[in-house]
Design a protein around this motif. Structure first.
Motif, short mmCIF file in Angstrom:
data_model
loop_
_atom_site.label_atom_id
_atom_site.label_comp_id
_atom_site.label_asym_id
_atom_site.label_seq_id
_atom_site.Cartn_x
_atom_site.Cartn_y
_atom_site.Cartn_z
N THR A 26 -47.30 14.76 -72.79
CA THR A 26 -47.00 14.16 -71.49
C THR A 26 -48.11 13.19 -71.13
OG1 THR A 26 -46.35 14.68 -69.22
CG2 THR A 26 -48.18 15.96 -70.10
N TRP A 30 -46.50 9.32 -66.58
CA TRP A 30 -45.13 9.85 -66.48
C TRP A 30 -45.05 10.81 -65.29
CZ3 TRP A 30 -42.07 14.02 -65.94
CH2 TRP A 30 -40.70 13.89 -66.24
N ARG A 34 -42.71 9.99 -62.03
CA ARG A 34 -41.46 10.75 -61.85
C ARG A 34 -41.54 11.81 -60.76
NH1 ARG A 34 -37.58 9.75 -66.14
NH2 ARG A 34 -38.58 8.12 -67.35
N CYS A 108 -36.66 28.52 -53.17
CA CYS A 108 -37.57 27.65 -52.41
C CYS A 108 -37.16 27.48 -50.95
CB CYS A 108 -37.68 26.29 -53.09
SG CYS A 108 -38.19 26.44 -54.81
N ARG A 147 -42.52 20.68 -71.18
CA ARG A 147 -43.13 19.65 -70.32
C ARG A 147 -42.25 19.26 -69.14
NH1 ARG A 147 -42.44 14.10 -73.95
NH2 ARG A 147 -40.16 14.20 -74.07
N MET A 205 -34.04 24.59 -65.98
CA MET A 205 -33.68 23.70 -64.87
C MET A 205 -33.05 22.42 -65.39
SD MET A 205 -36.10 22.18 -61.87
CE MET A 205 -37.03 21.17 -62.98
N GLY A 207 -32.96 19.20 -64.32
CA GLY A 207 -33.73 18.45 -63.32
C GLY A 207 -32.93 17.40 -62.59
N ARG A 208 -32.10 16.67 -63.34
CA ARG A 208 -31.33 15.58 -62.70
C ARG A 208 -30.32 16.13 -61.71
NH1 ARG A 208 -30.59 10.29 -66.34
NH2 ARG A 208 -32.82 10.03 -66.62
N ASN A 245 -40.86 17.16 -55.17
CA ASN A 245 -41.00 15.91 -55.91
C ASN A 245 -41.07 14.78 -54.89
OD1 ASN A 245 -40.24 13.43 -57.19
ND2 ASN A 245 -39.38 14.59 -58.89
N1 COA Z 1 -43.82 14.06 -69.69
C1 COA Z 1 -43.27 13.09 -70.40
N2 COA Z 1 -41.95 12.99 -70.63
C2 COA Z 1 -41.17 13.94 -70.07
C3 COA Z 1 -41.69 14.99 -69.31
C4 COA Z 1 -43.08 15.03 -69.13
N3 COA Z 1 -43.69 15.99 -68.40
N4 COA Z 1 -40.66 15.77 -68.90
C5 COA Z 1 -39.54 15.24 -69.38
N5 COA Z 1 -39.84 14.13 -70.09
C6 COA Z 1 -38.94 13.22 -70.79
C7 COA Z 1 -37.63 13.88 -71.17
O1 COA Z 1 -37.76 14.61 -72.36
C8 COA Z 1 -36.74 12.68 -71.31
O2 COA Z 1 -36.97 12.10 -72.56
P1 COA Z 1 -35.76 11.47 -73.42
O3 COA Z 1 -35.23 10.34 -72.56
O4 COA Z 1 -36.44 11.02 -74.67
O5 COA Z 1 -34.78 12.56 -73.60
C9 COA Z 1 -37.25 11.71 -70.24
O6 COA Z 1 -38.57 12.17 -69.93
C10 COA Z 1 -36.41 11.68 -69.01
O7 COA Z 1 -36.15 13.01 -68.59
P2 COA Z 1 -35.33 13.32 -67.30
O8 COA Z 1 -35.22 14.81 -67.16
O9 COA Z 1 -34.05 12.55 -67.29
O10 COA Z 1 -36.30 12.70 -66.20
P3 COA Z 1 -36.14 12.60 -64.65
O11 COA Z 1 -36.40 11.25 -64.21
O12 COA Z 1 -34.86 13.26 -64.17
O13 COA Z 1 -37.36 13.48 -64.11
C11 COA Z 1 -37.76 15.65 -63.16
C12 COA Z 1 -37.42 14.86 -64.43
C13 COA Z 1 -37.77 17.14 -63.52
C14 COA Z 1 -39.13 15.23 -62.70
C15 COA Z 1 -36.72 15.33 -62.07
O14 COA Z 1 -35.41 15.45 -62.60
C16 COA Z 1 -36.84 16.26 -60.90
O15 COA Z 1 -37.84 16.26 -60.21
N6 COA Z 1 -35.80 17.04 -60.61
C17 COA Z 1 -35.83 17.98 -59.50
C18 COA Z 1 -36.66 19.16 -59.89
C19 COA Z 1 -36.94 20.06 -58.74
O16 COA Z 1 -37.12 19.63 -57.64
N7 COA Z 1 -36.99 21.35 -59.03
C20 COA Z 1 -37.36 22.34 -58.10
C21 COA Z 1 -36.20 22.89 -57.40
S1 COA Z 1 -36.74 23.96 -56.16
#
Ligand code: COA
Length: 317
Positions: A26, A30, A34, A108, A147, A205, A207-208, A245
């Motif tokens: 990571t 990133w 994000r 939460c 990650r 989870m 995430g999206r 987030n």
């Molecule tokens: N570092 C680097 N890359 C990462 C990563 C990290 N920590 N975590 C995921 N990635 C990668 C993924 O593997 C994916 O790679 P790929 O395109 O090669 O498959 C890419 O980043 C995009 O992943 P994605 O899950 O689509 O990213 P995102 O923009 O949706 O962000 C979260 C991920 C988890 C940050 C976001 O979806 C989120 O915050 N969701 C809500 C989570 C939340 O609030 N949970 C608590 C509920 S109480």
């Protein structure tokens, strides 16, 4: 009811994104882009009940009360080292209170649900001074080689004391059963009779999906509550949202057509502390002198279930 005291406790260990880069594929870039998170505080040698006790005693002191004055404790908690007894019961003994107590697990959204339960109990005359507590260690639920989840979370405990008064103006609670998008399962002890397959798996989870659902339902509930109370978005001093987030907070602000000055945040240095996040931020604002008597506050959180809890508070302290 009204809030008359707040408190919080964080673990001592600060883990930066650079520290995560040492063992995860990571990057600081990133994670910040994000999530908005730069660092989080993680439990190391503390026990969650110690943080819970510290936050509770600070809230009771801030309320000008003694533990013996507390006549009910509600604790929002998802996991801790004890399955039983409840965390609220452990805290009750440690602070020297003598009252009945109960834990709630609404993920939460639990702190807002717990406030709502406290309001009901005060309204029906069954309690006078209630300790409402949220203590969480979500960092113990995730796979630290994943990650996509482990970078998001932090630990902590926040508490308030509420009493009879006119500070709780309304609420909206909801639950939609969506277990596939976010869950954590643990195997129970085996018995000679169990034949089903049982899973023990760290937090899963999508995430999206969680992101989209959180923005949609939080915005819906906040708008509905404002409409219930005949208030405009600008009538609220602060929207104290679940700190999951930064992009979710920004998206809700966008839906509300408000600038970010209405949305205080600490996700950048606390991470997602599950149901403790709203309580932690409320205490932080209060102790920083940012809340004035008469301010209207929206507290709003979402979590696994999928659950949401939103309430409107007038700051009366
Ligand atoms: N570092 C680097 N890359 C990462 C990563 C990290 N920590 N975590 C995921 N990635 C990668 C993924 O593997 C994916 O790679 P790929 O395109 O090669 O498959 C890419 O980043 C995009 O992943 P994605 O899950 O689509 O990213 P995102 O923009 O949706 O962000 C979260 C991920 C988890 C940050 C976001 O979806 C989120 O915050 N969701 C809500 C989570 C939340 O609030 N949970 C608590 C509920 S109480």
């Amino acid at each position: 009811m009204k809030i008359i005291g707040t408190g919080r406790a964080h673990p001592a260990k600060v883990v930066t994104n650079a520290m995560l880069e040492e063992f995860l594929d990571t990057s600081n870039k990133w994670i910040v882009e994000r999530t908005g998170i730069s660092e989080r505080k993680l439990i190391t040698n503390e026990r969650l009940e110690e943080l819970a006790v510290k936050a509770s005693l600070l809230a009771i002191e801030d309320a000008g009360l003694k533990p013996k004055d507390i006549d009910y404790i509600i604790c929002s908690n998802v996991v801790n080292e004890y399955i039983t007894p409840s965390l609220s019961c452990i805290v009750q003994g440690a602070i020297g209170a003598k009252c009945a107590c109960v834990d709630v697990n609404v993920a939460c959204a639990g702190f807002v649900y717990a406030l709502d339960m406290a309001d009901d109990r005060i309204k029906c005359g069954k309690a006078k001074n209630i300790l409402v507590l949220a203590a969480e260690e979500p960092t113990r639920m995730v796979d630290w080689s994943d990650r996509a989840t482990c970078v998001l979370f932090g630990d902590g405990a926040g508490a308030v004391v509420v009493t009879e008064g006119e500070g709780y103006m309304g609420s909206r609670l909801s639950a939609v059963s969506m277990t596939d998008s976010l869950h954590y399962m643990r195997c129970l002890e085996p018995t000679p009779y169990i034949t089903k397959e049982e899973l023990s798996a760290p937090m899963y989870m999508n995430g999206r999906q969680v992101f989209k659902t959180a923005v949609m339902l939080s915005s819906r509930d906040i708008k509905a509550l404002l409409a219930d109370e005949g208030l405009a978005p600008e009538d609220i001093k602060y929207y104290i949202l679940h700190q999951a987030n930064m992009r979710i907070i920004e998206a809700v602000a966008n839906h509300m057509e408000l600038d970010m000055s209405y949305f205080p945040h600490n996700v950048e240095y606390c991470g997602n502390t599950s149901s403790a996040s709203v309580a932690l931020l409320l205490d932080e604002l209060h102790r920083a002198g940012k809340l004035q008597r008469g301010d209207k506050l929206i507290l709003s959180a979402f979590g696994a279930g999928f659950t949401t809890g939103t309430c409107l508070i007038e700051w009366t302290k």
